[in-house]
Structures are given as structure tokens and as C-alpha cells.
Design a protein around this motif. Structure first.
Motif, PDB file in Angstrom:
ATOM      1  N   VAL A 244     -17.276 -19.411 -42.636  1.00 33.06           N
ATOM      2  CA  VAL A 244     -17.690 -18.008 -42.559  1.00 33.06           C
ATOM      3  C   VAL A 244     -16.721 -17.143 -43.355  1.00 33.06           C
ATOM      4  N   LEU A 245     -17.269 -16.174 -44.081  1.00 35.77           N
ATOM      5  CA  LEU A 245     -16.447 -15.279 -44.904  1.00 35.77           C
ATOM      6  C   LEU A 245     -16.997 -13.864 -44.792  1.00 35.77           C
ATOM      7  N   ARG A 246     -16.083 -12.883 -44.680  1.00 41.29           N
ATOM      8  CA  ARG A 246     -16.478 -11.475 -44.652  1.00 41.29           C
ATOM      9  C   ARG A 246     -16.398 -10.901 -46.064  1.00 41.29           C
ATOM     10  N   LEU A 247     -17.406 -10.095 -46.405  1.00 43.95           N
ATOM     11  CA  LEU A 247     -17.432  -9.411 -47.695  1.00 43.95           C
ATOM     12  C   LEU A 247     -17.401  -7.910 -47.446  1.00 43.95           C
ATOM     13  N   MET A 248     -16.531  -7.217 -48.183  1.00 39.55           N
ATOM     14  CA  MET A 248     -16.447  -5.754 -48.135  1.00 39.55           C
ATOM     15  C   MET A 248     -16.715  -5.239 -49.539  1.00 39.55           C
ATOM     16  N   HIS A 273     -30.917  -9.804 -47.266  1.00 44.76           N
ATOM     17  CA  HIS A 273     -30.408 -10.968 -48.016  1.00 44.76           C
ATOM     18  C   HIS A 273     -30.455 -12.208 -47.127  1.00 44.76           C
ATOM     19  N   PRO A 274     -30.986 -13.330 -47.612  1.00 42.77           N
ATOM     20  CA  PRO A 274     -31.153 -14.521 -46.753  1.00 42.77           C
ATOM     21  C   PRO A 274     -29.840 -15.190 -46.365  1.00 42.77           C
ATOM     22  N   ASP A 275     -28.770 -14.997 -47.128  1.00 40.94           N
ATOM     23  CA  ASP A 275     -27.510 -15.677 -46.842  1.00 40.94           C
ATOM     24  C   ASP A 275     -26.569 -14.859 -45.963  1.00 40.94           C
ATOM     25  N   VAL A 276     -26.970 -13.661 -45.566  1.00 43.48           N
ATOM     26  CA  VAL A 276     -26.144 -12.810 -44.712  1.00 43.48           C
ATOM     27  C   VAL A 276     -26.414 -13.150 -43.255  1.00 43.48           C
ATOM     28  N   MET A 277     -25.356 -13.353 -42.472  1.00 39.23           N
ATOM     29  CA  MET A 277     -25.488 -13.688 -41.055  1.00 39.23           C
ATOM     30  C   MET A 277     -25.849 -12.437 -40.259  1.00 39.23           C
ATOM     31  N   GLN A 278     -26.842 -12.577 -39.347  1.00 37.57           N
ATOM     32  CA  GLN A 278     -27.281 -11.431 -38.566  1.00 37.57           C
ATOM     33  C   GLN A 278     -27.482 -11.756 -37.092  1.00 37.57           C
ATOM     34  N   ASP A 279     -27.927 -12.965 -36.768  1.00 35.32           N
ATOM     35  CA  ASP A 279     -28.293 -13.305 -35.390  1.00 35.32           C
ATOM     36  C   ASP A 279     -27.165 -13.947 -34.611  1.00 35.32           C
ATOM     37  N   PRO A 286     -24.701  -6.719 -40.482  1.00 30.79           N
ATOM     38  CA  PRO A 286     -24.421  -5.857 -41.634  1.00 30.79           C
ATOM     39  C   PRO A 286     -24.263  -4.392 -41.218  1.00 30.79           C
ATOM     40  N   SER A 287     -23.238  -3.763 -41.765  1.00 33.33           N
ATOM     41  CA  SER A 287     -22.953  -2.370 -41.427  1.00 33.33           C
ATOM     42  C   SER A 287     -22.340  -1.677 -42.624  1.00 33.33           C
ATOM     43  N   ALA A 288     -22.410  -0.355 -42.608  1.00 30.91           N
ATOM     44  CA  ALA A 288     -21.851   0.479 -43.669  1.00 30.91           C
ATOM     45  C   ALA A 288     -20.744   1.333 -43.074  1.00 30.91           C
ATOM     46  N   VAL A 299     -16.421   6.948 -50.613  1.00 33.12           N
ATOM     47  CA  VAL A 299     -16.478   5.492 -50.778  1.00 33.12           C
ATOM     48  C   VAL A 299     -17.064   4.900 -49.500  1.00 33.12           C
ATOM     49  N   VAL A 300     -18.214   4.278 -49.638  1.00 34.80           N
ATOM     50  CA  VAL A 300     -18.904   3.644 -48.506  1.00 34.80           C
ATOM     51  C   VAL A 300     -18.871   2.136 -48.730  1.00 34.80           C
ATOM     52  N   TYR A 301     -18.387   1.396 -47.726  1.00 32.75           N
ATOM     53  CA  TYR A 301     -18.275  -0.061 -47.818  1.00 32.75           C
ATOM     54  C   TYR A 301     -19.436  -0.723 -47.082  1.00 32.75           C
ATOM     55  N   LEU A 302     -20.037  -1.697 -47.738  1.00 27.55           N
ATOM     56  CA  LEU A 302     -21.032  -2.538 -47.080  1.00 27.55           C
ATOM     57  C   LEU A 302     -20.313  -3.785 -46.549  1.00 27.55           C
ATOM     58  N   ARG A 303     -20.299  -3.960 -45.235  1.00 27.40           N
ATOM     59  CA  ARG A 303     -19.631  -5.099 -44.611  1.00 27.40           C
ATOM     60  C   ARG A 303     -20.670  -6.108 -44.137  1.00 27.40           C
ATOM     61  N   VAL A 304     -20.554  -7.329 -44.659  1.00 25.27           N
ATOM     62  CA  VAL A 304     -21.459  -8.407 -44.257  1.00 25.27           C
ATOM     63  C   VAL A 304     -20.643  -9.680 -44.062  1.00 25.27           C
ATOM     64  N   TYR A 305     -21.216 -10.615 -43.321  1.00 21.31           N
ATOM     65  CA  TYR A 305     -20.625 -11.941 -43.120  1.00 21.31           C
ATOM     66  C   TYR A 305     -21.617 -12.985 -43.633  1.00 21.31           C
ATOM     67  N   ILE A 306     -21.087 -13.972 -44.345  1.00 18.33           N
ATOM     68  CA  ILE A 306     -21.923 -15.050 -44.846  1.00 18.33           C
ATOM     69  C   ILE A 306     -21.434 -16.364 -44.235  1.00 18.33           C
ATOM     70  N   SER A 307     -22.358 -17.307 -44.038  1.00 18.95           N
ATOM     71  CA  SER A 307     -22.026 -18.561 -43.354  1.00 18.95           C
ATOM     72  C   SER A 307     -21.335 -19.567 -44.264  1.00 18.95           C
ATOM     73  N   ASP A 308     -21.489 -19.424 -45.564  1.00 20.79           N
ATOM     74  CA  ASP A 308     -20.894 -20.372 -46.503  1.00 20.79           C
ATOM     75  C   ASP A 308     -20.092 -19.588 -47.539  1.00 20.79           C
ATOM     76  N   CYS A 309     -18.763 -19.734 -47.485  1.00 19.35           N
ATOM     77  CA  CYS A 309     -17.911 -18.984 -48.411  1.00 19.35           C
ATOM     78  C   CYS A 309     -18.101 -19.426 -49.855  1.00 19.35           C
ATOM     79  N   ASN A 310     -18.677 -20.612 -50.079  1.00 18.76           N
ATOM     80  CA  ASN A 310     -18.918 -21.055 -51.450  1.00 18.76           C
ATOM     81  C   ASN A 310     -19.951 -20.185 -52.165  1.00 18.76           C
TER      82      ASN A 310
END
Length: 359
Positions: A244-248, A273-279, A286-288, A299-310
Motif C-alpha cells: 500500500v502506498l499513499r499519493l499526495m 480510478h480503478p487502482d485507488v483503494m476505497q472500500d 480519496p479526499s481533497a 494549493v489543494v492536495y488530492l490524497r489517495v491510497y493505492i494497493s500496489d506501489c508498483n
């Protein structure tokens, strides 16, 4: 008679040259080039060709049979130098058997890797078991080869004492890397295939050996890092317990923009986005977030988590493109960098072009 000897000698040299070329061609395409069996077999083949040339030329130029018998006696029964008995026949047999044993070790460890793959073991545990088994088998093979060569294993106490002195005079780094390699294999803080960062080097772990760890960077260069640096230094592992990896992702909009509407647009793009974790209940959906306000805009940041950091780079590309398209299509003014130029002294003499002056 001299011409006959010269002619036969030339034939022997030509045949030897052909054999030398054949062995070079064979070892150039050897399937395990660079391994210990490769070097042992190549040295043995080259020594055999050279000794055959010398023996054939000696016989052709009239070496007596007594000399041949003496050479055979020394080769089979050995000879003594300074109280140490050397048996060339045993040494040659030991090299051949050692090369075969090491080749067998490579074959068995490959089969062992496939066999362990049938069980529920992760790649790191499987790699550690195969590596440890390989090193134990290599040590046993070396002991067998040395015994066949006539080297008493009891003499290794002297070698160990000499190594202890050598460690005090400059082998500390080598021993440190060796011990660190064993620690890495047992503790497994990193595994083959992990995405790690050591200092300024970042990439995937390709191999963990006793002395070094091989990292394949993102620009496809291979970096050899001593194991002691990994054990004693700070290592970032993105894949130690999970992927798992967080993206800002920052986006700057103008001060007059409807921030609530901007946040809704950005969150909607992240949710689609299909690769963004939500459930996942342990992951923030996902949040702003508004984390900065400067002279250029908000400056508004989109914060999401993805299940595969690759997939981090691909997901960032998709989200940046999707958010920009969504903001522009919804009429949200995207901020641009601004610079204010203040003229402190306004008493400038007007500039005149040459053409105006001539006119």
C-alpha cells in the motif's frame, strides 16, 4: 630427419591450436558462465591442452622412455616438496569432482526453488532457504574436493588463525559484509523484488548474496551495495509488510475559485480510478485537502491510497491528467505563477531608435 621432426611438430601445434579454439568456443557459450565450475573446468581444459603439447613435442624430439615413466610416476604417485606431498593425479581428480559437485549443487538448488514454489511460501522465504542450502552444499563440496586433493582438513585451524590476523589488518570490511549478508538472509528485512531506497539509490532488489545486495534502479542500471551499509544504515522498504502506498498530488487554483466545488471534483476523479483503494476500512478514502495558500493561489492536495506501489507512477499520471481535465471542463480557474515587477526609479531617459534619430 630434422624436416620430419619439424613437420610433425607443426602438426602437433596446429592440432593444439584447434583444440584451444574449440575449448574457447565451448566456454564462451557455457550456460553458467562466471560460476565456479566454469572457471575450474576452463583451467583444467587449458592445462590439459598445454601439458599434452609439451608431452607430444617431447616424445617427438626423442624424450627417452625412462623420462616418460618418471613423469608418469610423479603424476600418479606424487612428489614431496619441503615435507608436503603433492599428488597431481589426485588434484586433477579433485578438480573434476569438485566441478561436477558444484554443477550438481546449481541443478539441485534450481529444482529446490521450483519445489518450494508448490508450498505457501513467499518469494523472500523461498529465496532465503534456497540460498542457505546452496552455501551449505558449496562448503561441503569444497571440503570433499580438498579431501580428495590430499589436503588435511585439520590444517584449516592454521588458516583460521591466519584469517583472524588478517581481519585485524584489513579484512574487517569483508567479514562485516559476510556477517551482514547472513543477517539479511535470516532476518529478511528486505526480499528479492522489494522496492527499497538506500541512500541515493532506489530500485528493486534483484539479488541478495553473502557480500553484496544487487539493486536494479528505475533507469535499468545495476548497483552493488555492500551488505554492511544496509544493516548499519537507514533503508526505506515500500514493500516490507504490504504494497500500500499513499499519493499526495498538489493542484493550485486561483484564490477566487469555489474551493468546495474544487474538492468535490478532485475527489470524484480519485474515486473513479480503478487502482485507488476505497472500500478498505483501514484506509482513508480519496479526499481533497487544502494544505497551502501562497501568492499564486490555493494549493489543494488530492490524497489517495493505492494497493500496489508498483503502479504509483501510472496512477499519478492518470490522476493528474484526470483532475486537470475535470477542473478545466468545470470552469475552475487554474492558477499560474505570478510575478510583480515594481519600478522604484521612474526617471528614465526615453530610448530612441536609430531610425527615429535619423528621421
Amino acid at each position: 630427419m630434422l624436416v620430419h621432426h619439424l613437420w610433425i611438430s607443426a602438426v602437433i601445434i596446429v592440432v593444439a591450436g584447434l583444440l584451444w579454439w574449440l575449448q574457447r568456443s565451448y566456454f564462451r557459450h557455457y550456460p553458467h558462465k562466471g560460476s565456479l565450475p566454469f572457471y575450474l573446468l576452463r583451467v583444467l581444459a587449458q592445462l590439459g591442452i598445454l601439458l599434452s603439447i609439451v608431452l607430444a613435442l617431447a616424445i617427438e624430439w626423442g624424450m627417452p622412455k625412462a623420462g616418460l615413466r618418471l613423469a608418469g610416476h610423479y603424476f600418479l604417485d606424487g612428489f614431496t616438496i619441503s615435507g608436503v606431498k603433492i599428488n597431481p593425479a589426485h588434484i586433477v581428480a579433485a578438480i573434476i569432482i569438485l566441478a561436477l559437485l558444484l554443477r550438481l549443487v546449481e541443478f539441485v538448488t534450481q529444482r529446490l526453488d521450483h519445489f518450494l514454489g508448490m508450498f505457501s511460501l513467499d518469494s523472500g522465504a523461498r529465496y532465503s532457504l534456497v540460498t542457505l542450502s546452496k552455501y551449505v552444499a558449496i562448503i561441503l563440496s569444497l571440503a570433499i574436493g580438498l579431501s580428495l586433493a590430499g589436503v588435511p582438513l585439520g590444517k584449516f585451524a592454521l588458516i583460521a588463525s591466519a584469517l583472524s590476523v588478517g581481519v585485524g589488518f584489513g579484512l574487517q570490511t569483508m567479514v562485516n559484509n559476510f556477517v551482514s549478508g547472513i543477517i539479511l538472509i535470516f532476518e529478511r528485512p528486505i526480499k528479492v523484488g522489494d522496492w527499497i531506497a538506500v541512500g541515493s539509490t532506489e530500485g528493486y532488489v534483484k539479488r541478495i548474496s553473502i557480500r553484496y545486495t544487487l539493486i536494479l534502479t528505475f533507469d535499468r542500471t545495476e548497483v552493488f551495495i555492500p551488505n554492511s551499509e544496509i544493516i548499519s544504515g537507514q533503508v526505506t522498504n515500500w514493500m516490507y509488510s504490504n504494497n500500500v502506498l499513499r499519493l499526495m498530488l498538489p493542484f493550485t487554483v486561483e484564490h477566487e475559485a469555489d474551493l468546495q466545488h474544487v474538492k468535490e471534483v478532485m475527489v470524484k476523479v480519485g474515486q473513479q480510478h480503478p487502482d485507488v483503494m476505497q472500500d478498505d476500512p483501514s484506509i482513508i478514502p480519496p479526499s481533497a485537502l487544502i494544505l497551502d495558500v501562497n501568492t499564486n493561489g490555493v494549493v489543494v492536495y488530492l490524497r489517495v491510497y493505492i494497493s500496489d506501489c508498483n503502479l504509483a507512477f501510472n496512477v499519478q499520471t492518470d490522476l493528474r491528467a484526470g483532475v486537470m481535465e475535470a477542473l478545466l471542463s468545470n470552469g475552475v480557474p487554474v492558477a499560474r505563477q505570478q510575478q510583480d515587477v515594481r519600478i522604484l526609479n521612474s526617471h528614465f531617459e526615453p530610448l530612441r531608435l536609430v531610425a527615429d534619430a535619423e528621421a
